[in-house]
Motif scaffolding. Structure first.
Motif, PDB file in Angstrom:
ATOM      1  N   VAL A  35      34.990  28.167  28.534  1.00 46.78           N
ATOM      2  CA  VAL A  35      34.371  28.537  29.954  1.00 46.78           C
ATOM      3  C   VAL A  35      35.256  28.747  31.395  1.00 46.78           C
ATOM      4  N   ILE A  36      35.836  27.341  31.591  1.00 48.56           N
ATOM      5  CA  ILE A  36      37.126  26.833  32.483  1.00 48.56           C
ATOM      6  C   ILE A  36      38.086  27.600  32.215  1.00 48.56           C
ATOM      7  N   ASP A  37      38.378  28.540  31.021  1.00 54.16           N
ATOM      8  CA  ASP A  37      39.491  29.204  30.761  1.00 54.16           C
ATOM      9  C   ASP A  37      39.104  30.034  31.607  1.00 54.16           C
ATOM     10  N   TYR A  38      37.975  30.675  31.523  1.00 55.55           N
ATOM     11  CA  TYR A  38      37.919  32.185  32.028  1.00 55.55           C
ATOM     12  C   TYR A  38      37.669  32.150  33.096  1.00 55.55           C
ATOM     13  N   TYR A  39      36.679  31.026  34.028  1.00 54.94           N
ATOM     14  CA  TYR A  39      36.541  31.288  35.440  1.00 54.94           C
ATOM     15  C   TYR A  39      38.780  30.530  36.009  1.00 54.94           C
ATOM     16  N   SER A  40      39.512  30.084  35.644  1.00 55.98           N
ATOM     17  CA  SER A  40      40.948  30.017  36.103  1.00 55.98           C
ATOM     18  C   SER A  40      41.351  31.056  36.407  1.00 55.98           C
ATOM     19  N   ARG A  41      41.378  32.022  34.369  1.00 56.79           N
ATOM     20  CA  ARG A  41      41.710  33.554  34.945  1.00 56.79           C
ATOM     21  C   ARG A  41      40.902  34.065  35.090  1.00 56.79           C
ATOM     22  N   ILE A  42      39.851  34.450  35.857  1.00 60.14           N
ATOM     23  CA  ILE A  42      39.238  35.306  36.164  1.00 60.14           C
ATOM     24  C   ILE A  42      39.386  34.765  37.964  1.00 60.14           C
ATOM     25  N   ALA A  43      39.781  33.459  38.482  1.00 61.39           N
ATOM     26  CA  ALA A  43      39.818  33.314  40.130  1.00 61.39           C
ATOM     27  C   ALA A  43      40.342  34.377  40.875  1.00 61.39           C
ATOM     28  N   PRO A  44      41.920  35.178  39.918  1.00 68.08           N
ATOM     29  CA  PRO A  44      42.162  36.191  41.268  1.00 68.08           C
ATOM     30  C   PRO A  44      41.179  37.197  42.241  1.00 68.08           C
ATOM     31  N   VAL A  45      40.699  37.688  41.078  1.00 71.02           N
ATOM     32  CA  VAL A  45      39.244  38.643  41.331  1.00 71.02           C
ATOM     33  C   VAL A  45      38.327  38.423  42.543  1.00 71.02           C
ATOM     34  N   LEU A  46      37.474  36.849  41.495  1.00 71.09           N
ATOM     35  CA  LEU A  46      36.076  36.035  41.883  1.00 71.09           C
ATOM     36  C   LEU A  46      36.624  35.719  43.186  1.00 71.09           C
ATOM     37  N   LEU A  47      37.572  34.704  43.945  1.00 74.60           N
ATOM     38  CA  LEU A  47      37.845  34.024  44.594  1.00 74.60           C
ATOM     39  C   LEU A  47      37.544  34.685  46.187  1.00 74.60           C
ATOM     40  N   PRO A  48      38.025  35.663  46.440  1.00 75.04           N
ATOM     41  CA  PRO A  48      37.538  36.822  47.789  1.00 75.04           C
ATOM     42  C   PRO A  48      36.583  36.597  47.961  1.00 75.04           C
ATOM     43  N   HIS A  49      35.212  37.275  47.084  1.00 75.06           N
ATOM     44  CA  HIS A  49      34.340  36.655  47.039  1.00 75.06           C
ATOM     45  C   HIS A  49      33.004  35.947  47.197  1.00 75.06           C
ATOM     46  N   LEU A  50      34.031  34.820  47.057  1.00 73.29           N
ATOM     47  CA  LEU A  50      33.187  33.392  47.132  1.00 73.29           C
ATOM     48  C   LEU A  50      33.707  32.782  48.516  1.00 73.29           C
ATOM     49  N   VAL A  51      34.975  33.302  49.413  1.00 75.08           N
ATOM     50  CA  VAL A  51      35.794  32.940  50.599  1.00 75.08           C
ATOM     51  C   VAL A  51      34.559  32.106  51.630  1.00 75.08           C
ATOM     52  N   ASP A  52      34.262  31.338  52.201  1.00 75.57           N
ATOM     53  CA  ASP A  52      33.948  30.661  53.311  1.00 75.57           C
ATOM     54  C   ASP A  52      31.872  31.210  52.692  1.00 75.57           C
ATOM     55  N   ARG A  53      31.616  31.157  51.630  1.00 79.97           N
ATOM     56  CA  ARG A  53      29.989  31.522  51.609  1.00 79.97           C
ATOM     57  C   ARG A  53      29.977  30.105  50.290  1.00 79.97           C
ATOM     58  N   PRO A  54      28.770  29.662  50.881  1.00 83.04           N
ATOM     59  CA  PRO A  54      28.052  28.164  50.297  1.00 83.04           C
ATOM     60  C   PRO A  54      27.107  29.069  49.146  1.00 83.04           C
ATOM     61  N   VAL A  55      28.223  28.200  48.412  1.00 81.76           N
ATOM     62  CA  VAL A  55      27.831  28.868  47.035  1.00 81.76           C
ATOM     63  C   VAL A  55      26.825  27.878  45.853  1.00 81.76           C
ATOM     64  N   THR A  56      25.174  28.381  45.640  1.00 81.41           N
ATOM     65  CA  THR A  56      24.549  27.222  44.856  1.00 81.41           C
ATOM     66  C   THR A  56      24.476  27.245  42.699  1.00 81.41           C
ATOM     67  N   LEU A  57      25.460  25.923  42.321  1.00 82.98           N
ATOM     68  CA  LEU A  57      25.385  26.496  41.079  1.00 82.98           C
ATOM     69  C   LEU A  57      24.462  26.297  40.239  1.00 82.98           C
ATOM     70  N   ARG A  58      24.350  26.633  39.436  1.00 83.47           N
ATOM     71  CA  ARG A  58      23.401  26.962  38.192  1.00 83.47           C
ATOM     72  C   ARG A  58      23.467  25.811  36.775  1.00 83.47           C
ATOM     73  N   ARG A  59      23.859  25.439  37.094  1.00 93.72           N
ATOM     74  CA  ARG A  59      23.943  23.446  35.361  1.00 93.72           C
ATOM     75  C   ARG A  59      23.141  24.103  34.591  1.00 93.72           C
ATOM     76  N   TYR A  60      24.179  23.699  33.136  1.00 91.95           N
ATOM     77  CA  TYR A  60      23.492  24.198  32.191  1.00 91.95           C
ATOM     78  C   TYR A  60      24.259  22.558  31.356  1.00 91.95           C
ATOM     79  N   PRO A  61      24.608  21.324  31.621  1.00 88.66           N
ATOM     80  CA  PRO A  61      25.398  20.416  30.687  1.00 88.66           C
ATOM     81  C   PRO A  61      24.678  20.990  29.760  1.00 88.66           C
TER      82      PRO A  61
END
Length: 314
Positions: A35-61
């Motif tokens: 999961v961490i690897d996916y988010y790290s590698r997808i970050a270049p295209v994901l982060l522009p859509h998150l900039v300045d937006r409050p994020v609600t995290l849905r967590r599955y511990p």
């Protein structure tokens, strides 16, 4: 390495990652480390859509088969370098009028969130300024939800109709899968008031439902929805969020809310045609880049003029 923890450096920030071998998608054998690897590698295209937006995290511990919870208010152990913003939340189940949301604006913050087993990232259709003040909406969204036996195939038919209607108003629509059973359409817009997108989306959804009553419904009542596609215009409410582009979803497989081409939407003949897992999405991005890049255009069309044209046609 310390037991089940590992200390890593991410763009100059130190993070202590934990339980990397823990399987969060048992049916697929997809671990927290992946999961961490996916988010790290997808970050270049994901982060522009998150900039300045409050994020609600849905967590599955404990993984997708375990209990989950939405985390809006940042926890006490949140690193001090994570940007947070205080947002008014009337009617919150916490009983508080404001909550302190994280802004996932860089790779360290994204890795920090993934390490919390935040499989899903949900964002509003507006941003905040440097002082944390809420701006007017800059995204218009239509959430297409199929009522069984309808599927994403029928959502695709509705998406094509919506696209044409939006184009007539001068708006360019972008489609993505929900990563679950439906689809979402987005447009970049400029607005003058918080309710503008919701008002426009409701009018358009109701018009299309009237024109295509055997396919579309614009009201949430469940008894109206079997075999039809509900156009959920209410996702434009300033207090609601929608799953972010490229976010994982908590399904049996690590599916992703994936931007798709209009050719893919039009060609969809079976639900599996528009289901993409994390590995597949990374391959798609490597080949095609960010299909949602157009949403980040600096000067989107004003919805004021669009709504006026829409009313004249009615």
């Amino acid at each position: 390495m310390d037991g089940e923890h590992v200390l890593v450096a991410v763009d100059g920030r130190q993070l202590r990652l934990s339980n990397l071998d823990k399987v969060l998608y048992p049916e697929y054998g997809f671990s927290k480390g992946e999961v961490i690897d996916y988010y790290s590698r997808i970050a270049p295209v994901l982060l522009p859509h998150l900039v300045d937006r409050p994020v609600t995290l849905r967590r599955y511990p404990n993984g997708v088969d375990g209990m989950s919870f939405y985390e809006k208010n940042t926890a006490r152990h949140t690193p001090d370098w994570v940007r947070t913003v205080t947002v008014d939340t009337p009617g919150s189940s916490t009983g508080r009028d404001t909550l302190d949301f994280a802004i996932v604006c860089d790779l360290p913050t994204l890795v920090w969130a993934a390490n919390l087993a935040a499989l899903e990232l949900h964002i509003p259709q507006w941003t905040v300024d440097a002082d944390g003040n809420r701006r007017n909406p800059d995204r218009l969204v239509f959430d297409l939800d199929p009522g069984p036996p309808a599927t994403i195939v029928e959502c695709g038919r509705v998406a094509v109709l919506l696209r044409a209607a939006l184009a007539a108003d001068g708006l360019e629509a972008y489609a993505k899968t929900s990563g679950s059973k439906g689809m979402q359409l987005y447009c970049a817009v400029g607005t003058d008031a918080p309710e503008q997108t919701s008002d426009y989306a409701k009018e358009l959804a109701e018009r299309l439902a009237g024109e295509h009553p055997d396919l579309i419904v614009a009201r949430m009542a469940k008894n109206l929805r079997p075999g039809k596609v509900f156009i959920d215009w209410s996702q434009n409410n300033q207090y609601k969020t929608t799953v972010a582009p490229y976010s994982l979803r908590a399904r049996p497989r690590p599916t992703v809310s994936t931007p798709v081409t209009w050719a893919e939407v039009e060609a969809c003949a079976a639900p599996e045609d528009l289901v993409f897992t994390a590995d597949e999405v990374l391959d798609r991005v490597a080949e095609d880049g960010d299909l949602f890049a157009g949403l980040c255009a600096p000067k989107p069309p004003r919805l004021t003029a669009t709504a006026a044209r829409h009313r004249r046609r009615r």
